[in-house]
Design a protein around this motif. Structure first.
Motif, PDB file in Angstrom:
ATOM      1  N   ASN A  57      -3.667   4.342  -5.847  1.00 11.22           N
ATOM      2  CA  ASN A  57      -3.998   4.073  -7.433  1.00 11.22           C
ATOM      3  C   ASN A  57      -3.519   4.787  -8.187  1.00 11.22           C
ATOM      4  O   ASN A  57      -3.259   4.756  -9.421  1.00 11.22           O
ATOM      5  N   LEU A  58      -3.041   6.363  -7.715  1.00  9.68           N
ATOM      6  CA  LEU A  58      -2.481   7.250  -8.328  1.00  9.68           C
ATOM      7  C   LEU A  58      -1.167   7.616  -7.548  1.00  9.68           C
ATOM      8  O   LEU A  58      -1.097   8.000  -6.405  1.00  9.68           O
ATOM      9  N   ILE A 113       4.492  -0.642  -8.478  1.00 15.75           N
ATOM     10  CA  ILE A 113       3.600  -0.075  -9.651  1.00 15.75           C
ATOM     11  C   ILE A 113       3.234  -1.421 -10.395  1.00 15.75           C
ATOM     12  O   ILE A 113       1.967  -1.507 -10.784  1.00 15.75           O
ATOM     13  N   ARG A 173      -0.681  -2.204 -10.138  1.00 11.48           N
ATOM     14  CA  ARG A 173      -1.138  -1.883 -11.401  1.00 11.48           C
ATOM     15  C   ARG A 173      -1.653  -0.193 -11.277  1.00 11.48           C
ATOM     16  O   ARG A 173      -2.452   0.221 -11.936  1.00 11.48           O
ATOM     17  N   ALA A 174      -0.828   0.449 -10.402  1.00  7.68           N
ATOM     18  CA  ALA A 174      -1.063   1.926 -10.042  1.00  7.68           C
ATOM     19  C   ALA A 174      -0.883   2.891 -11.130  1.00  7.68           C
ATOM     20  O   ALA A 174       0.287   2.287 -12.001  1.00  7.68           O
ATOM     21  N   VAL A 175      -1.148   3.947 -11.426  1.00 11.66           N
ATOM     22  CA  VAL A 175      -0.796   4.845 -12.345  1.00 11.66           C
ATOM     23  C   VAL A 175       0.367   5.704 -11.801  1.00 11.66           C
ATOM     24  O   VAL A 175       0.398   6.348 -10.580  1.00 11.66           O
ATOM     25  N   LEU A 176       1.452   5.782 -12.489  1.00  9.73           N
ATOM     26  CA  LEU A 176       2.349   6.850 -11.923  1.00  9.73           C
ATOM     27  C   LEU A 176       2.895   7.792 -12.921  1.00  9.73           C
ATOM     28  O   LEU A 176       2.676   7.764 -14.214  1.00  9.73           O
ATOM     29  N   VAL A 177       2.814   9.376 -12.249  1.00  6.83           N
ATOM     30  CA  VAL A 177       2.761  10.481 -13.055  1.00  6.83           C
ATOM     31  C   VAL A 177       4.095  11.002 -12.545  1.00  6.83           C
ATOM     32  O   VAL A 177       4.478  11.183 -11.189  1.00  6.83           O
TER      33      VAL A 177
END
Length: 87
Positions: free
Chosen positions: A32-33, A54, A58-62
């Motif tokens: 998820n992240l 992604i 729909r994962a979050v990419l930092v």
């Protein structure tokens, strides 16, 4: 593995795993992240694979590091993928 994030009065325990650019398929669909340190070190095909992941999950990419540079430290169009404009 557990990642411990310390904040004033808060401690979170999050499961994580490390994956190299040569094994992105190991992410599966559970992520998820995603933390991407030194984005400039990823080659173009790995970056494309990560972006496709992604978009699909729909994962979050930092991202940290120079996202606008490729693995040879040359300007690239990677920021355009994210609708980011740099002047």
């Amino acid at each position: 593995m557990n990642l411990r994030l310390l904040a004033p009065e808060v401690m979170l325990r999050l499961s994580f795993r490390a994956v190299s650019e040569y094994g992105l398929e190991a992410l599966g669909s559970a992520a998820n992240l995603i933390l991407l340190p030194s984005a400039q070190n990823l080659d173009d095909s790995a970056m494309e694979q990560l972006i496709a992941f992604i978009e699909h999950t729909r994962a979050v990419l930092v991202v940290t590091g120079a996202l606008g540079l490729n693995s040879y430290w040359q300007p690239s169009g990677r920021l355009e993928e994210f609708s980011v404009c740099v002047s």
